[in-house]
Design an enzyme around this catalytic site. Sequence first.
Site, PDB file in Angstrom:
ATOM      1  N   PHE A 250      17.157   0.659   6.410  1.00 56.71           N
ATOM      2  CA  PHE A 250      16.611   1.224   7.889  1.00 56.71           C
ATOM      3  C   PHE A 250      16.135   2.535   7.739  1.00 56.71           C
ATOM      4  O   PHE A 250      15.895   3.335   8.726  1.00 56.71           O
ATOM      5  CB  PHE A 250      18.142   1.649   8.695  1.00 56.71           C
ATOM      6  CG  PHE A 250      19.174   0.499   8.530  1.00 56.71           C
ATOM      7  CD1 PHE A 250      18.923  -0.760   8.989  1.00 56.71           C
ATOM      8  CD2 PHE A 250      20.196   0.829   7.724  1.00 56.71           C
ATOM      9  CE1 PHE A 250      19.765  -2.032   8.941  1.00 56.71           C
ATOM     10  CE2 PHE A 250      21.019  -0.347   7.712  1.00 56.71           C
ATOM     11  CZ  PHE A 250      20.921  -1.646   8.238  1.00 56.71           C
ATOM     12  N   GLY A 476      17.451  -6.989   3.331  1.00 57.75           N
ATOM     13  CA  GLY A 476      18.119  -7.679   4.568  1.00 57.75           C
ATOM     14  C   GLY A 476      17.340  -8.383   5.385  1.00 57.75           C
ATOM     15  O   GLY A 476      17.802  -9.115   6.185  1.00 57.75           O
ATOM     16  N   ALA A 519       6.377  -8.394   5.809  1.00 60.10           N
ATOM     17  CA  ALA A 519       5.895  -9.668   5.996  1.00 60.10           C
ATOM     18  C   ALA A 519       4.296  -9.697   5.956  1.00 60.10           C
ATOM     19  O   ALA A 519       3.831 -10.758   5.085  1.00 60.10           O
ATOM     20  CB  ALA A 519       6.379 -10.363   7.256  1.00 60.10           C
ATOM     21  N   ARG A 638       2.902 -14.610  14.635  1.00 58.64           N
ATOM     22  CA  ARG A 638       3.517 -15.810  14.066  1.00 58.64           C
ATOM     23  C   ARG A 638       4.859 -15.315  13.588  1.00 58.64           C
ATOM     24  O   ARG A 638       5.054 -14.505  12.722  1.00 58.64           O
ATOM     25  CB  ARG A 638       2.955 -16.197  12.936  1.00 58.64           C
ATOM     26  CG  ARG A 638       3.001 -17.622  12.503  1.00 58.64           C
ATOM     27  CD  ARG A 638       1.976 -18.352  12.060  1.00 58.64           C
ATOM     28  NE  ARG A 638       2.225 -19.264  10.877  1.00 58.64           N
ATOM     29  CZ  ARG A 638       1.635 -19.169   9.634  1.00 58.64           C
ATOM     30  NH1 ARG A 638       0.795 -18.192   9.221  1.00 58.64           N
ATOM     31  NH2 ARG A 638       2.269 -20.168   8.679  1.00 58.64           N
ATOM     32  N   ILE A 639       5.799 -16.320  13.838  1.00 57.61           N
ATOM     33  CA  ILE A 639       7.278 -15.999  13.231  1.00 57.61           C
ATOM     34  C   ILE A 639       7.422 -16.770  12.072  1.00 57.61           C
ATOM     35  O   ILE A 639       7.415 -18.157  12.354  1.00 57.61           O
ATOM     36  CB  ILE A 639       8.219 -16.285  14.484  1.00 57.61           C
ATOM     37  CG1 ILE A 639       8.207 -15.336  15.555  1.00 57.61           C
ATOM     38  CG2 ILE A 639       9.565 -16.115  13.866  1.00 57.61           C
ATOM     39  CD1 ILE A 639       8.094 -13.849  15.204  1.00 57.61           C
ATOM     40  N   LYS A 643      14.991 -18.093  12.243  1.00 56.86           N
ATOM     41  CA  LYS A 643      16.493 -18.000  11.800  1.00 56.86           C
ATOM     42  C   LYS A 643      16.545 -16.138  11.258  1.00 56.86           C
ATOM     43  O   LYS A 643      17.418 -15.611  12.112  1.00 56.86           O
ATOM     44  CB  LYS A 643      17.014 -18.856  11.016  1.00 56.86           C
ATOM     45  CG  LYS A 643      18.398 -18.789  10.866  1.00 56.86           C
ATOM     46  CD  LYS A 643      18.842 -19.935   9.653  1.00 56.86           C
ATOM     47  CE  LYS A 643      20.314 -20.631  10.405  1.00 56.86           C
ATOM     48  NZ  LYS A 643      20.481 -21.835   9.599  1.00 56.86           N
ATOM     49  N   GLN A 648      16.854 -10.137  12.563  1.00 57.90           N
ATOM     50  CA  GLN A 648      16.372  -8.912  12.392  1.00 57.90           C
ATOM     51  C   GLN A 648      16.429  -8.419  13.995  1.00 57.90           C
ATOM     52  O   GLN A 648      16.676  -7.296  14.126  1.00 57.90           O
ATOM     53  CB  GLN A 648      14.984  -8.925  12.008  1.00 57.90           C
ATOM     54  CG  GLN A 648      14.997  -8.849  10.593  1.00 57.90           C
ATOM     55  CD  GLN A 648      13.662  -8.682  10.047  1.00 57.90           C
ATOM     56  OE1 GLN A 648      12.882  -9.450  10.141  1.00 57.90           O
ATOM     57  NE2 GLN A 648      13.087  -7.547   9.538  1.00 57.90           N
ATOM     58  N   VAL A 713       8.790  -7.931  12.289  1.00 56.94           N
ATOM     59  CA  VAL A 713       9.926  -7.730  13.491  1.00 56.94           C
ATOM     60  C   VAL A 713      11.184  -6.870  13.220  1.00 56.94           C
ATOM     61  O   VAL A 713      12.238  -6.773  13.725  1.00 56.94           O
ATOM     62  CB  VAL A 713      10.530  -9.060  13.820  1.00 56.94           C
ATOM     63  CG1 VAL A 713       9.594 -10.298  14.553  1.00 56.94           C
ATOM     64  CG2 VAL A 713      10.896  -9.677  12.641  1.00 56.94           C
ATOM     65  N   GLU A 715      11.341  -3.518  13.549  1.00 55.23           N
ATOM     66  CA  GLU A 715      11.717  -2.456  14.356  1.00 55.23           C
ATOM     67  C   GLU A 715      11.760  -2.798  16.004  1.00 55.23           C
ATOM     68  O   GLU A 715      12.403  -2.383  16.490  1.00 55.23           O
ATOM     69  CB  GLU A 715      10.536  -1.225  14.358  1.00 55.23           C
ATOM     70  CG  GLU A 715       9.826  -1.337  13.040  1.00 55.23           C
ATOM     71  CD  GLU A 715      10.198  -0.527  11.838  1.00 55.23           C
ATOM     72  OE1 GLU A 715      10.000  -0.794  10.557  1.00 55.23           O
ATOM     73  OE2 GLU A 715      11.015   0.402  12.122  1.00 55.23           O
TER      74      GLU A 715
END
Lengths: 758, 187
Positions: A250, A476, A519, A638-639, A643, A648, A713, A715
Amino acid sequence: MTQYTGRPLNRVDGVDKVTGKANYAAEFDVQGLLYGYIVNSTITKGKIRQIHTDDARRVEGIVSIFTHENRPKLAWFDLSYKDQDAPPGSPFRPLRDAQIQFNGQPIALVVAETFELARYAATLIRVDYEQETHQTDLQANRHKARKPAVGMATLFKPPPPDPRGNFEEAFRNAPVQVASEYVHGSEHHNPMELFASTVVYEKGRYKSGERYTIYDKTQGVTNSILYVSQVFNIPFKDIRVISPYVGGGFGSALRPQHQLFLAVLAARELKRSVRVTLTRQQMFTLGYRPATVQTVALGASSDGTMTAMYHDGVAVTSQFEDYTEVVTTWGGLLYPAEHVKFDQKIISLDVATPMDMRAPGGVTGVTALECAVDELAYKLGMDPLELRLRNYTERNMNNDLTYSSKELRECFRRGAERFGWAKRNPEPRSMRKEHTLVGWGMATGIWDAFHAPARAEAVLMVNGKLRVSSATADIGTGTYTIMTQIAADTLGIPMEDVLFKLGDTDLPVAPIAGGSWTAATVGSAVKAACEAVGEKLFKLARKLPNSPFAKVRFSDVLFAEKAIRLKKDPAIAIPLQTLIDANGGAAVRAISTSVPNLLKQRKYARNTHSAVFVEVEVDEDFGTVRVTRAVTSVAAGRILNPKTARSQIIGGMVWGISKALEEESVMDHQFGRIMNHSLAEYHVPVNADIHELDVIFVEEHDDIVNPLGVKGVGEIGIVGMPAAIANAVFHATGIRVRTLPITLDKLLTAATTEVSTS
Amino acid sequence: MNLTLGTLLPTNESPSLPAIQTATRQPVTLTVNGVKTELQLAPWTSLLDALREYMHLTGTKKGCDHGQCGACTVLVNNKRINACLTLAIMQEDTQITTIEGLSSLDQTSSSSKLHPLQRAFIDHDAFQCGYCTPGQICSAVGLLNEGHAKTADDVRELMSGNICRCGAYPGIVAAITSVMDSQPTTV
Ligand code: FES
Ligand code: FES
């Protein structure tokens, strides 16, 4: 073959995590390990007059005690102590001298044969201090607000732009105005894993003599190795930092922490392996999200068009580093007001330096801004969603650039629909369930879509398996999983045959994992490395006798189902295994560097957006607030894996609930010490606090942000949440609580005052 | 180099006073995951530290050492407890189960032998960093043994001793209720 990216797949490290096989920094077994325990200052400012370690030294099993008095000579210049996330200033150096700069400052390290002995001996150390008066209270020191110094960090955290138009005049002339002050307390990250470093000391096995293998809790092994090498003057080749699993970051593990310094120091002096772990209490001596006071003023014409916007803020920093974050300028990214003025200042107090904490600055500033927008909606008698649509912008007004993509409108539409926003009665206190008041609130969220350079390696091994690596981190966030997906897709290899490695300085370098950029950054590098292997395979394929690929170009082929294939006719194929065999039975490898295409990116504003809708129930008698349901609708390019991405966002929403309603590091300014430095007193949500959380990913196509079209994704899930909750609390109760967290005492006091004044 | 206390002490502090003897180590026998092990432990060693530092069963996590987070949850005689709140020496006659003992997992890491809760945690993505996870799963096993939880709300309430800073609670509840639903109801 179906693509892996874009599918909601289980984590590749799931089995390790549910069976206890995943090893975190304090969990590497070493022969003859020594344990270090840190002693902290009990005063806030002054000097150590004398530190009595004689009793502690008499404890059988104590190996050594390090203090500023017997600390070995280390690097002299501040520059050596600057890590990749250091703000302008002189970084704190543990055991540097007798000076105390903040409460809980580490002043000694007790090293013993067992953890229990070190902990016990630490209690026998007595310290005489020369105390000076300290200042830790933001409110009491607001007159000391000043502009922060400029440094490397300013690159990512630019100061506010110059004012545009004439705010004062526009605001004065605006028929509808709001102006309020918002106060946020400071917060500590408190990842579940305690900060730890295990330093394995080896001698004689390598020509150079000494070798340090360091298992560190870090969001960037590269950052740790740089720091250790510079501070202790140990060559890179003699250090290896490893961090396969990180029990939450974090932001707290972006900078090397005290335990790393102290564990290396002890190992080097004692020529033994040493582990230092912080206690939960000691984790409150690390960096934190700074307390802030912000003022937001908005002026609008009676149809709701925002004309004037003002946002200023002051935040706490230490006496030795100018920590800053981007707090007050988000309004320029969200609303097209013509007359704007932003200001941002800091106040140096006798505290530790703050640190980036999930959506640093963003969640702070957007919370104030989005509460003010809600206040404006009520003044206008307008639906808060309608007001935001009225003031929608396709451009970032601060840099006057168009967004590379911005599907916020669609976020609003789908979020509102899922939540049932249309059924809302705008009147405060109009909805109730027996003795609870029900409120609906909403807010917008925004965060940056960063992209940085990184390197990755891909090796197609002789057994047909693909090994891909980069020295990034998985805190994580799902890095292991999404990188495996990207690699598998790029070379058409099943995910089971792909092994992604990270968290090791022996691997190609990657930047610290923060700011939601991993990412994009590491993903692009992984893709590039796999493509480079693909090109080599293509060359091998062309050389085969009677190759069907002899006359085609690389752009004519694709990789699928463990074979190179013609795009035109995928049935024409050569298995990868044949190509490896053609390579003389040697693995095919490539290392690639991915660098952002600045020329292309520079022309656009690049951000993620979200729309958040929240329902709260407020108990009228007790003032307790529960978030009973919330919908976050996200546009983040794009994701890669819906899941892990959903997890997140949910995590961010839980953090938003926490910030709005629960967490705050409460300081007793008389002592300059945090009073609630434990997980019993520092409230974070538990399972019973969390109800229905819903996530929508809105489709957003973007080929400018990076080759993968992803925006990150990590934040965005937290950013809009606290404001939506505060706005829902207002809708439920008619009370505006502008000081976070919204605890029952604040609601009840406000309720009584309102009753007595009405 | 042979290190003695003397070489490391600053010369101005002579160790003239007698050494302080602390708790001496003594044999302690623990039965963990069905295996009996004799350890040499000082009586002040917590069960959590015994597992992690002396038996290298690091699946059980330390998040606070004060009974405030649940990361150290293990099963003692099938009941969930915080391993940081009990001394190892007090558990000589009990059966201790840790996360390592829940599945009959071999070195090949085939996921087929996972405990149903472990499987469900993976399927529902009931974690991010994974640090609270062993404690959550052991706690969930204890919860199912207790048999008090009937609804998702019960699960939320009865799992509230296990903090997850990553905020994976919705996944945790989904994972546990999915296992609850697939179990034959025993009252
Ligand atoms: S470590 Fe035992 S409850 Fe936190
Ligand atoms: S998964 Fe990270 S604390 Fe629960």
